[in-house]
Structure formats: structure tokens, C-alpha cells
Write an enzyme that holds these catalytic residues in place. Structure first.
Site, short mmCIF file in Angstrom:
data_model
loop_
_atom_site.label_atom_id
_atom_site.label_comp_id
_atom_site.label_asym_id
_atom_site.label_seq_id
_atom_site.Cartn_x
_atom_site.Cartn_y
_atom_site.Cartn_z
N MET A 1 115.93 86.02 49.75
CA MET A 1 114.57 86.10 50.31
C MET A 1 113.58 86.51 49.22
SD MET A 1 115.30 87.67 54.05
CE MET A 1 116.59 88.80 53.61
N CYS B 1 151.97 79.32 64.48
CA CYS B 1 152.48 78.85 63.20
C CYS B 1 151.58 77.78 62.57
CB CYS B 1 153.91 78.35 63.32
SG CYS B 1 154.05 76.92 64.39
N ARG C 1 123.26 99.75 47.10
CA ARG C 1 123.99 99.06 48.17
C ARG C 1 125.47 98.99 47.76
NH1 ARG C 1 121.12 93.36 46.79
NH2 ARG C 1 122.02 93.13 44.73
N SER D 1 155.46 78.92 70.26
CA SER D 1 154.72 79.11 69.01
C SER D 1 153.55 78.14 69.06
CB SER D 1 155.62 78.82 67.81
OG SER D 1 154.87 78.98 66.64
N ARG E 1 109.48 94.10 49.36
CA ARG E 1 110.80 93.44 49.27
C ARG E 1 111.43 93.28 50.64
NH1 ARG E 1 113.39 95.32 43.95
NH2 ARG E 1 111.76 96.58 43.03
N TYR F 1 153.69 87.59 66.82
CA TYR F 1 153.64 87.37 65.37
C TYR F 1 152.71 86.21 65.03
CZ TYR F 1 156.62 83.26 66.06
OH TYR F 1 157.09 82.05 66.45
N GLY G 1 119.10 87.90 46.55
CA GLY G 1 118.28 86.83 45.98
C GLY G 1 117.88 85.75 46.96
N LYS H 1 118.81 97.90 52.72
CA LYS H 1 118.01 98.52 51.65
C LYS H 1 117.19 99.68 52.20
CE LYS H 1 116.27 95.68 48.66
NZ LYS H 1 115.43 94.51 48.42
N HIS I 1 147.34 67.49 54.78
CA HIS I 1 148.68 67.63 54.24
C HIS I 1 148.66 68.34 52.89
CE1 HIS I 1 152.13 66.12 51.89
NE2 HIS I 1 152.77 66.44 53.00
C1 PEP Z 1 150.70 72.73 64.04
O1 PEP Z 1 150.44 71.65 64.55
O2 PEP Z 1 149.96 73.72 64.10
C2 PEP Z 1 151.94 72.90 63.26
C3 PEP Z 1 152.28 74.05 62.77
O3 PEP Z 1 152.66 71.77 63.03
P1 PEP Z 1 152.32 70.72 61.88
O4 PEP Z 1 151.20 71.27 61.07
O5 PEP Z 1 153.55 70.53 61.11
O6 PEP Z 1 151.93 69.52 62.68
#
Ligand code: PEP
Ligand code: MG
Length: 950
Positions: free
Chosen positions: A159, A907, A398, A840, A148, A927, A157, A78, A516
Site C-alpha cells: 500500500m 490419503c 513487526r 480412506s 502510512r 490419520y 510494500g 503497525k 501425476h
Molecule cells: C486419491 O484419489 O485421492 C488417491 C489417493 O488416489 P490416486 O491419487 O492414486 O488416484
């Protein structure tokens, strides 16, 4: 020359006295004789001579400013913008900013100010007084001030603010006489008392947070005089309120309201600094990752009044629409009102376009300010303005908060308007906010009317509404009739997959963001709220109870997976335009502005990013979606997910229950065609892009039914005694299944499983290659911790590849690698890398195993860990860089030592988390792989990383 009413007793005189006396005096005046403030530190005007030469106070006014926009760290957002607006000639009421260094000093030195502050503040105050031709506490021309907060990043909002500072029993009369409106003067006084009593003197804190004693006094008086609205009070009523408020302050705090304006000012400054540590602000900082060490600045400004009659007004406007991003002035105002009236909703504000009719000249000025601000700050602005007797003032500006949809549109259009570069556009979009662009949305009017019954973790963004079903099968049957089902489970397991696919959304009472339910939902782009622990789900009675409400199977329920909210009843939704174009293909790309802007940004992201983005996908449909969103391959195909569809589960169960390798082989032979068929679909959908296929990973008990009814029916269908089945289920029971017979251990104990899977993969590849489509295969072994484990599985796969190639007279282009998801694998990475073509990182399990925290049960203690800042955030959502990250570094370094060109990826669910994506880029990975619907988010985050973002 006007007469100054500030007396020798004023707070300024403390700075000339000895420390002890100064402290005593300050405490007496500001805190009261005996009782210290009930919460927070004692207000003190103690100063220290340390750091005397530093600049702490930055003035602005009359077109000049000590500070500028680059001093955000010191002046707060500000303060920096007030300085900047003053410099570019906008009408900003003059004032000064006390820097954030004072705040950090104040806390570090036990609520003491640096000595130089007092003289700098006096000089700045006198500049402000000169600039407006009024003086604080003056008997002829009293200046009123606003005080302020203003942190480096806006914390709207969170503070405290104090307005109308400088009014006392004397100046109120002067203001009444000068303005010719005693009503205005006494109303300003009562507003000031209310704010000061609450914020500085802690009146409300004595009463508990849900109780506003000032409002009670107001309501009692309204009843007594028979009126409904605040603006119906007469001057007599307002005087009465002032007297009651002063008495209330004295009664509740044990101190009288300070009449000295300078003392009021120091009290207000200390209160604003103290509000940096209030609960709201602390929680907000934790949520948005704002460091506690930053501190807030304090902005002191000459008051201007929007409540000086019909030629005055106050309002809040955005330079573009913050919900849609449309390039249209957006906001509201109130004639004859102060800022807080707009927010408080006592009166209904008018849309800003209406101002054009009511005050055309000022509206034109405001429009000019809008353009100047956007040009200058090169971003959509959210500004506050006040019109005092036809004169326009800008009180603050802002960068405006906006939805993901608006962020995309604004960034794309500002590039077209040449306001910003493509790089800036990419860096500006909070990568996560792209999930809004892809998510189905609740109709706002419908959501407004709905009853909120619980809040859980926002696990799969979007909005979904459907009839409650507790069993996956029931959700499937119901949705086959074309009806909307919403699957409600205490927690989900792979068995629920079909129900999850069929349902509009998934709601669980247990489980975290990598549970899951959450990961499957995100992968499928399903709306999901998990861990809504206040819901008592009873499968027996088929009810959800919250204490206040009980919902039954078949009742409507609605969930917002972007916010985690759960509503009773139906809230209307519609799919996002981007999904309609790319996935459903029900909308022509050219007909969607949202899609066009989205596509533009995605194109720019590709241009800059170096990190490749793959998707976690297990079906041809998911692969097709992922590619439509720009995935450059599949980074993880969880083959176990394929076993739950149709009647494959029967063959799978037969395999799990097999008592001998022969029986197992017979069952596996039944599964092979299913797997092959799936892989064929996946390879076709990929059209030559790489696919990482993982061998079977989960503990086998996950495939078996656990309740007696289902066990009986399975035994019947397999033609075996139910006792045999129960015995086998018991044999498979493990106390720690996540650390048990799973991952590559399955292939070690039952090599025929790996053989069947490898055979299905290579036969499918051969088939698709014959169609002229290239197949780039990567076979991945899960949960490896020993190089020998990997070597055994690798030899087995290679043997199958050789056999299939010979049998079908073809060649395969494939790699064999492993997941790094247990600490041992990271530590001995150099040995494994000698054998592996790629690694991975399975960061879900790597987090679980290195922190020793269950990914499915951590919900019971993680909030406490985050609250106490043991962990900066949820490590299952964003990589724990200090711990898990260190293991990754060790693994990368080890792997490159023995295998310099090794392909490295991630992954785990973290592949779709922008912070983790940027981190992976800086680790030098090839990746990241994430759920298809998070691919666009990862693409933006990858581009941001390449552009230097951390
Ligand atoms: C992991 O453990 O990060 C993974 C990709 O395998 P899963 O989630 O299937 O155990
Ligand atoms: Mg894993």
C-alpha cells in the site's frame, strides 16, 4: 505563540458546511474542477453522522497511548505496535492511528468518512503538535508528517506511504532557515511532491505503470547539470525540480498541487485508504488469505529525519537473522538518508554492525531496543529506525518474515531462552515452511546470476539443476553415467517413472499440483515445477522455447520447486542438512544445528498431536525415508507404481494385452514374485507399523506404449504381430479414462488381477512374519461407489487370505477397507461401512469427481476461478471444505452410524497440506497420509490443530 498559517479555506472548514457544498468544495480542491481521478474513487471529505460516538483515532506520544498491542484488528499491526512501543517507553515519534473501521466505513458508504472522524483527527493532531512543539503549516515551527498504511497482517510494500507532508512554498523556507540547510528543505519538498503527485494525484497512473515521469525529470536535469547521483543536486537544482514537479502535477492531473497542509493530510489519508484496493494489495491478500473486509489503518506520525547530515541515519534491522535464524543483529543503514533510500538501493547501505564504529552510543541504544522489543513481543522483530542528529527513533516494529529454516531455529531457541512456550513455538511455525528445511537449496550467489525463463507451479520444493532430457529412458541412461539429468515433459505419465527417479528434478509444461508429476515428485522428495505453460516443449526437435531463448537436449536447466522458477543454465545446489542426516546419512546428527532444532520441534509436535501421520510410499526406500521423517505407517501404497521398474513392465504389458483370462493368469504369474518381493521389503522396513496396500487403480492404457516405434518393439518382444497390439491398444482407448475401466472396476472385470495382488501381499506377510517381524496389513479397494462392489472384492481377498494362510500355515492380522473417492460412496457410506474395516478418503479423486474438474487439466481455468474468488484456492491442493468437506462429513456421519469405531483417514495429496490436516483433525479422522517429505509438515500441522489452530 506561533502563527498558524492554515486559512479559512482549509479542509477542516468543510465539516462545518452543508453536505452539498462540502462535497463540491472537496472535489474542487482535491480532485480538480472537471476531471475526476482516473482510477479509484473520487477523493471526498464527505462525512456521515452515523456511528458518531465511536473512537476512530488513537493517539500515541509522550509515553502514553490510547491503544495497545491487543487492538490489532482496529489499529492494524503497525498502529498497535506503535502504541505498545510508546507504552513501554521506546522513542517513538508521536502521532495517531486512524482505525481500520474508518477504512471499512469509507468503502461501505461510498467513500464517505464517519462524521466523528474530523473532530477526533483535529484533537489528535493538536496532541501531536503539542508533543513535538511544532504545528502543521506553522510559519515559525512547521510540523511535517508521515502518513502510512498498516493492515492487521503486514502487507509489506503493497500500500501507499507519504512522507514530509506539510511542506509548501512557505514552510519550505522556514525549514530551510531553521535547519540552516536549504538543501535539506528543498530536497524534502521535492521528495514530497514526487510521492504526493504519484500517490494522491495519480500522476503516474496517467502514464502507465512502467513509466515514472518524475524520475524522467530528475534524469533530464542530471544530464543537463552533468551529475550522476541525486545527492549531487545543488539547492538551485532542487528548486528547479520543485517547480518542474508542480508543473508536471498540474499538467498530468489537471489540478494544482495543494498548498494547504491540512488539505494535503486529508488527501494523503484518502489515498492510503484507497491503496487498500489497489491491484498489488488485492493480489497479495488473495495469495496470503487476508480477508478483504479487514481494511487498513492509517498511521500519521511526526516526521523525523535521517538526512540531517552526518549525525543522522536511517535503517532497517532484524533482531535475528531472518535467513538462518541465528541470534545476531542483522540489517543495514545509511548515514544521512531517508528510509526510501535504503530500500531504493541508490546508495549501498552498511551492515548494522558498522554502526557500532560510526555512532557507538546510538548503536548501544539500538541494541538495548533490540532486546526490549524481543522480550516484549516475544518474537523476532523487523524494525525501522531513524537517527536524527544523534537521537534514535523507532518508526515501526513487526514480527519479521523468515525462511522455514530460520523459523525452526528461532522457535527452538526462544523456547530455550524461555521467551516462549513449546506450544507457542509449534503454533508459530508456518507448517508449510518446513519444506524449506528439507529441500535442497540453490546457492544464493549462483541464483542471482541465473537467467529466469519461466515460472510454473511450485510442486516439489527444493532446487535442482541438470541437463535437459525429454524422454525418461534418456534421463535414465544419462544419469547412469553419474551425470545430472533434468526430465522435461509436456506432462508425465506413470511410464516416465524411471526417468523421474533418475532425474534431479522434473519440469512440465502442463498439470496442476496434484498432477501425476507433482504427486510422484513429492512422494519421492523430488524437486518439481509443473504447469510452466509458457514453455513450448517440442519432443521432435528436442527443444524448449520461450520466445526469447531456445534450449536443447543436453543443455543445463535449473528449477526452484519452492518458488516455481525456471532458469536457463546451471545453478549450484546442495542437499538440506536434515536430509543429509535422516535420508543420506552422510552427516552426524550432532554436527547439524538445523537438524537438532528440527528434531526438537518434531519431538514437541509428537507430544501434542492426536492425529496420526502416515505416508504414501510404494517402495522400501520410500518407506524407510517416511519412517525417518516420523511417519507412523503407510497410508497408501499405490501398487501400480511397482510395475514400472526393471523388466516388470514387460510382464505387465503382457497382462494388459492378454486376450483371455488364461493368458492373463500366465502374465500375472510372472508379476506375482515381483510384487511379493516389494511387499516383503516394505513390511520389513515398516517393522510392525501398519501398511495400507491398495489394489490396482489406474486405467490399463497407461501401461502401454502409444508411439509406433515403441509399439513395434513391444510387439517384437512379445512375439505378436504389431497389428494385434495396435488393435488391443485401440480397444483399451477410453474417452474419459479417469471415469472408465479403473479402480475396483478392474477387479470386477478381471478378478484374477485382485487375486494375484492379494496373494502377493499375504505371501509376503507370511514370509516377513516368519522372520519375527509383525505385519499389520490393511487392504484397500479403490474407487468404490456401490457396497456390492466392495463386498465382492472383500470376499475375494478374504478367500485368498484363507488359502495362503492354510497353505503356508500361518495367520494374518489384516483389515479390509475402501477408499471414498466418488460422491456416491460418501452418500451411501453407512451401507459400505457395514462391510468395511476402514475408510480412506481419496481426496484427489473425490475433488475431481465432486467438482467435476479434471485433476490433470484444471490448470487452464483454475487461475481464473481463483482470481474471481469463485474458489478461495486450488481445491486439489487444499480441501474444498464447503463442497468436498461436506461430502466427507456426510460420509463420516454415515459410517459412524453403522460402524461406530471405524478407522478413518485421508490419503489424497491434501494429507500434506497444513490447512487440510487441521481440517481433518477437526473432522475427527484417525490419520492423514502424505508424501514422505511432507510428513514433518503434517506432524506440525497436526500438533497445531490439537493446540486449537484452525
Ligand atoms: C486419491 O484419489 O485421492 C488417491 C489417493 O488416489 P490416486 O491419487 O492414486 O488416484
Ligand atoms: Mg484416487
Amino acid at each position: 505563540m506561533s502563527k498558524k498559517t492554515v486559512t479559512k479555506n482549509s479542509a477542516e472548514s468543510f465539516f462545518t458546511r452543508a453536505d452539498g457544498e462540502r462535497k463540491l468544495r472537496a472535489e474542487r480542491l482535491l480532485v480538480g474542477k472537471a476531471t475526476p481521478l482516473p482510477t479509484g474513487p473520487t477523493v471526498s471529505l464527505r462525512t456521515s453522522s452515523k456511528l458518531g460516538g465511536r473512537k476512530y483515532v488513537f493517539s500515541f506520544g509522550d509515553g502514553k497511548a490510547d491503544g495497545n498491542g491487543s487492538l490489532r484488528a482496529s489499529l492494524g499491526g503497525k498502529g498497535a505496535n506503535l502504541a505498545e512501543m510508546t507504552r513501554i517507553g521506546l522513542p517513538v515519534p508521536p502521532g495517531f492511528t486512524i482505525s481500520t473501521e474508518v477504512c471499512t466505513y469509507y468503502y461501505k458508504h461510498g467513500y464517505v468518512y464517519p462524521r466523528a472522524l474530523e473532530s477526533q483527527l483535529r484533537a489528535a493532531l493538536s496532541k501531536t503538535e503539542k508533543s513535538v512543539g511544532k504545528r502543521l503549516g506553522d510559519a515559525e515551527s512547521p510540523l511535517l508528517l508521515s502518513v502510512r498504511s498498516g493492515a492487521r497482517d503486514s502487507m509489506p510494500g503493497m500500500m501507499d506511504t507519504i512522507l514530509n507532508l506539510g511542506i509548501n512554498d512557505e514552510t519550505v523556507e522556514v525549514i530551510a532557515a531553521k535547519t540552516g540547510s536549504p538543501r535539506f528543505a528543498w530536497d524534502a519538498y521535492r521528495r514530497f511532491l514526487q510521492m504526493y503527485g504519484d500517490v494522491v494525484m495519480g500522476v503516474q497512473r496517467h502514464m502507465g505503470e512502467h513509466h515514472d515521469p518524475f524520475e524522467e525529470v530528475i534524469n533530464a536535469l542530471k544530464q543537463e547539470v552533468g551529475i550522476e547521483k541525486d545527492d549531487e543536486f545543488s539547492v538551485r537544482d532542487l528548486k528547479k525540480l520543485v517547480a518542474s514537479f508542480k508543473a508536471l502535477i498540474e499538467e498530468r492531473s489537471g489540478k494544482s498541487f495543494p498548498q494547504e497542509p491540512l488539505e494535503q493530510l486529508w488527501g494523503a489519508i484518502s489515498a492510503v485508504f484507497r491503496s487498500w484496493q489497489n491491484d498489488r494489495a488485492t493480489v497479495y491478500r488473495r495469495k496470503y488469505g487476508i480477508p478483504h473486509e479487514w481494511g487498513t489503518a492509517v498511521n500519521v506520525q511526526a516526521m523525523v529525519f535521517g538526512n540531517m547530515g552526518e549525525t543522522s541515519a536511517t535503517g532497517v534491522v532484524f533482531t535475528r537473522n531472518p535467513a538462518t535464524g541465528e541470534e545476531a543483529f542483522y540489517g543495514e543503514y545509511l548515514i544521512n538518508a531517508q528510509g526510501e533510500d535504503v530500500v531504493a538501493g541508490v546508495r549501498t547501505p552498511q551492515p548494522v554492525s558498522q554502526l557500532q564504529k560510526e555512532m557507538p552510543t546510538t548503536y548501544r541504544q539500538l541494541l538495548a531496543v533490540r532486546h526490549i522489543l524481543e522480550k516484549h513481543f516475544r518474537d523476532m522483530q523487523d524494525l525501522e529506525f531513524t537517527i536524527e542528529e544523534n537521537r534514535l527513533y523507532i518508526l515501526q516494529t513487526r514480527s519479521g518474515k523468515r525462511t522455514g529454516t530460520a523459523a525452526v531455529r528461532i522457535a527452538a531457541e526462544m523456547v530455550k531462552e524461555r521467551l516462549i512456550t513449546k506450544e507457542e513455538a509449534l503454533l508459530r511455525i508456518p507448517a508449510d515452511s518446513l519444506s524449506h528445511v528439507l529441500a535442497p537449496i540453490f546457492d544464493p550467489a549462483s541464483k542471482e546470476k541465473a537467467q529466469l525463463i519461466a515460472t510454473g507451479l511450485p510442486a516439489g520444493p527444493g532446487a535442482a539443476s541438470g541437463h535437459i532430457f525429454f524422454q525418461a529412458e534418456d534421463a535414465v541412461t544419462f544419469s547412469q553415467k553419474g551425470e545430472k539429468a533434468l526430465l522435461v515433459r509436456v506432462e508425465t505419465s506413470p511410464e516416465d517413472l524411471r526417468g523421474m527417479i533418475a532425474a534431479e528434478g522434473i519440469l512440465t509444461a502442463r498439470g496442476g499440483v496434484s498432477s501425476h508429476a507433482a504427486l510422484v515428485a513429492r512422494q519421492m522428495g523430488k524437486v518439481c515445477v509443473c504447469g510452466a505453460c509458457m514453455l513450448r516443449i517440442d519432443y521432435r526437435t528436442k527443444t524448449i522455447a520461450t520466445g526469447k531463448i531456445t534450449l536443447r537436449e543436453g543443455d543445463f536447466i535449473s528449477i526452484d520447486g519452492t518458488t516455481g522458477e525456471v532458469f536457463a543454465g546451471e545453478v549450484r545446489t546442495s542437499p538440506s542438512e536434515v536430509v543429509q542426516v535422516l535420508v543420506n546419512r552422510t552427516l552426524e546428527p550432532s554436527r547439524s544445528k538445523i537438524y537438532k532444532n528440527f528434531a526438537l520441534l518434531m519431538g514437541w509436535a509428537n507430544k501434542y498431536s492426536k492425529l496420526r501421520i502416515r505416508a504414501n510410499a510404494d517402495t522400501p526406500e520410500q518407506v524407510a525415508n517416511a519412517i525417518a521423517f516420523g511417519a507412523q505407517g503407510v497410508g497408501l501404497c499405490r501398487t501400480e507404481h511397482m510395475f514400472f521398474e526393471g523388466n516388470r513392465i514387460d510382464a505387465m504389458r503382457e497382462m494388459v494385452l492378454a486376450a483371455s483370462p488364461e493368458e492373463r493368469r500366465t502374465a500375472l504369474e510372472k508379476l506375482l514374485p515381483y510384487q511379493r518381493e516389494d511387499f516383503v521389503g516394505i513390511f520389513r522396513a515398516l517393522r510392525g507399523l501398519p501398511a495400507t496396500i491398495r489394489l490396482l487403480d489406474p486405467p490399463l492404457h497407461e501401461f502401454l506404449p502409444h508411439d509406433s516405434l515403441q509399439q513395434k518393439s513391444l510387439a517384437d518382444s512379445l512375439n505378436i504381430p504389431v497389428e494385434t497390439l495396435i488393435k488391443r491398444v485401440q480397444e483399451l482407448h477410453e474417452f474419459n479414462p479417469m471415469l472408465g475401466l479403473r479402480g475396483c472396476r478392474l477387479g470386477m472385470v478381471y478378478p484374477e488381477i485382485s487375486e494375484m495382488q492379494a496373494c502377493a501381499v499375504f505371501e509376503a506377510a507370511a514370509l516377513v512374519q516368519k522372520e519375527g517381524i509383525k505385519v499389520h496389513l490393511e487392504i484397500m479397494v479403490p474407487l468404490v461407489g456401490f457396497s456390492k462392489e466392495f463386498k465382492i472384492q472383500k470376499d475375494l481377498v478374504q478367500q485368498v487370505a484363507k488359502d495362503v494362510a492354510r497353505r503356508l500355515q500361518t495367520k494374518f492380522n489384516y483389515l479390509i477397507g475402501t477408499m471414498i473417492e466418488v460422491p456416491r460412496a460418501a452418500l451411501i457410506a453407512s451401507a459400505i461401512a457395514g462391510e468395511a474395516d476402514f475408510f480412506s478418503f481419496g481426496t484427489n479423486d473425490l475433488t475431481q469427481t465432486s467438482l467435476g474438474m479434471s485433476r490433470d487439466d484444471a490448470g487452464s481455468f483454475l487461475p481464473a476461478y481463483m482470481e474471481r474468488e469463485i474458489l478461495p484456492g486450488n481445491p486439489f491442493a487444499s480441501i474444498d471444505q464447503e463442497g468436498v468437506g461436506r461430502l466427507m462429513e456426510i460420509a463420516i456421519e454415515g459410517a459412524r452410524r453403522t460402524h461406530p469405531g471405524i478407522k478413518l483417514g485421508v490419503c489424497g495429496e491434501h494429507g500434506g497440506d497444513p490447512n487440510s490436516v487441521r481440517y481433518c483433525y477437526h473432522l475427527g479422522l484417525t490419520y492423514v497420509s502424505c508424501s514422505p517429505f511432507r510428513v514433518p509438515i503434517a506432524r506440525i500441522a497436526a500438533a497445531q490443530a490439537a493446540l486449537g489452530a484452525r
